[in-house]
Motif scaffolding. Structure first.
Motif, mmCIF file in Angstrom:
data_model
loop_
_atom_site.group_PDB
_atom_site.id
_atom_site.type_symbol
_atom_site.label_atom_id
_atom_site.label_comp_id
_atom_site.label_asym_id
_atom_site.label_seq_id
_atom_site.Cartn_x
_atom_site.Cartn_y
_atom_site.Cartn_z
ATOM 1 N N VAL A 53 48.084 48.982 56.060
ATOM 2 C CA VAL A 53 47.256 49.239 54.891
ATOM 3 C C VAL A 53 47.413 50.696 54.476
ATOM 4 O O VAL A 53 47.194 51.610 55.277
ATOM 5 N N LEU B 284 48.159 40.390 53.938
ATOM 6 C CA LEU B 284 48.571 41.449 54.856
ATOM 7 C C LEU B 284 49.264 40.804 56.055
ATOM 8 O O LEU B 284 48.694 39.953 56.724
ATOM 9 N N VAL C 17 45.395 48.439 50.385
ATOM 10 C CA VAL C 17 46.175 47.238 50.669
ATOM 11 C C VAL C 17 47.547 47.698 51.144
ATOM 12 O O VAL C 17 47.867 48.885 51.093
ATOM 13 N N SER C 18 48.360 46.775 51.588
ATOM 14 C CA SER C 18 49.718 47.153 51.974
ATOM 15 C C SER C 18 50.545 47.429 50.723
ATOM 16 O O SER C 18 50.248 46.908 49.634
#
Length: 296
Positions: A246, A264, A252-253
């Protein structure tokens, strides 16, 4: 065939992407160095496949490119006098292309700092993009022909050249960099927006890369001894960075921010591909097994 428990393999992969050395992982996980090496090779091969298959048709607006130096077995100046230097020994440059908005590494290539390496990176980057982008690189001349060959006129391309002065006397030394006294932005192709001509994000990613892999750490004995293993470690890091980690500012990724993944990932996704690859390999004939050589 004996096989490590899933949680043990995930632990080893986690340590590999957090900067631990191979031998420290061997001690902490209580496994042999050959076991760590084999898992690195298997996971690296899986990650090369995952990146190639998944990072496709990416919609981006601003892409930044840069190169980061490391070496394999010995520095280039010492290769000639090194004992039994393998193929690939010497200076190694990792070329990366980063989406400035999602922070996703779109393309990477390990080679020298020649124009040929720049062409490989740009051809691969072009194949992964779904739209026209604004592209920024540093002033390395190898990019000029490479970008023209890959994109033609279908890119808004600019170079950012850093201008360095002399280091102050108080800071002069073997590892003291010169002071950056300014920058020069040069339009090369198309109509790039001057406000977004920058390599800051990809340079920050270079720092993350150097801190996350023992092989890139300065002034240690953790450097790569084999070029293939260097590439496998890099592939593992990049898939973990893009899909499993993350991003602190994005929450978020990078892959999720780029719209490449809806979820994820975890090390389970990587190990699933490792197991799939292992299951599809044809068993070696009896007596034909070739023992892997231990390597860092």
């Amino acid at each position: 065939m004996n096989k490590l428990p899933h949680h043990k393999r995930a632990q080893i992969l986690a340590m590999l992407v957090e900067g631990s050395s191979m031998r420290s992982i061997s001690r902490v996980a209580d496994v042999s160095i050959n076991t760590v090496t084999k898992l690195l090779i298997d996971a690296g091969e899986a990650c090369l496949q995952l990146h190639d298959e998944t990072v496709r048709e990416v919609t981006a607006s601003r892409v930044q490119c840069d190169e980061i130096w490391s070496f394999c077995y010995a520095k280039q100046k010492n290769v000639a006098k090194a004992d039994n230097a393998p193929v690939g020994a010497g200076d190694v440059w990792t070329w990366t292309a980063l989406d400035a908005d999602s922070k996703m590494i779109l393309s990477f290539y390990v080679g020298d700092r020649s124009g040929q390496s720049a062409m490989v990176l740009m051809d691969d980057l072009r194949a992964r993009l779904a739209n026209r982008v604004q592209l920024t690189t540093d002033g390395h001349k190898a990019y000029l022909e490479a970008v023209e060959g890959a994109f033609g006129g279908d890119v808004d391309y600019a170079q950012l050249v850093k201008l360095y002065g002399d280091a102050p006397e108080a800071f002069k030394g073997r590892y003291s960099p010169a002071e950056c006294v300014g920058i020069r932005k040069s339009r090369i192709e198309g109509n790039p927006d001057g406000k977004h001509v920058s390599t800051s994000y990809v340079e920050r990613q270079n720092l993350t890369m150097r801190m996350s892999m023992r092989r890139f750490t300065w002034l240690t004995n953790g450097f790569s001894k084999k070029l293939d293993n260097h590439i496998y470690a890099l592939a593992l890091y990049i898939v973990h960075y893009n899909f499993c980690r993350v991003h602190k500012s994005l929450k978020v990724s990078p892959a999720m921010a780029a719209g490449v993944s809806d979820t994820l990932w975890s090390f389970d996704n990587i190990l699933d591909r490792v197991d799939t690859n292992e299951a599809t390999k044809r068993p070696a004939k009896r007596g034909a097994y070739k023992k892997r050589q231990p390597a860092a």
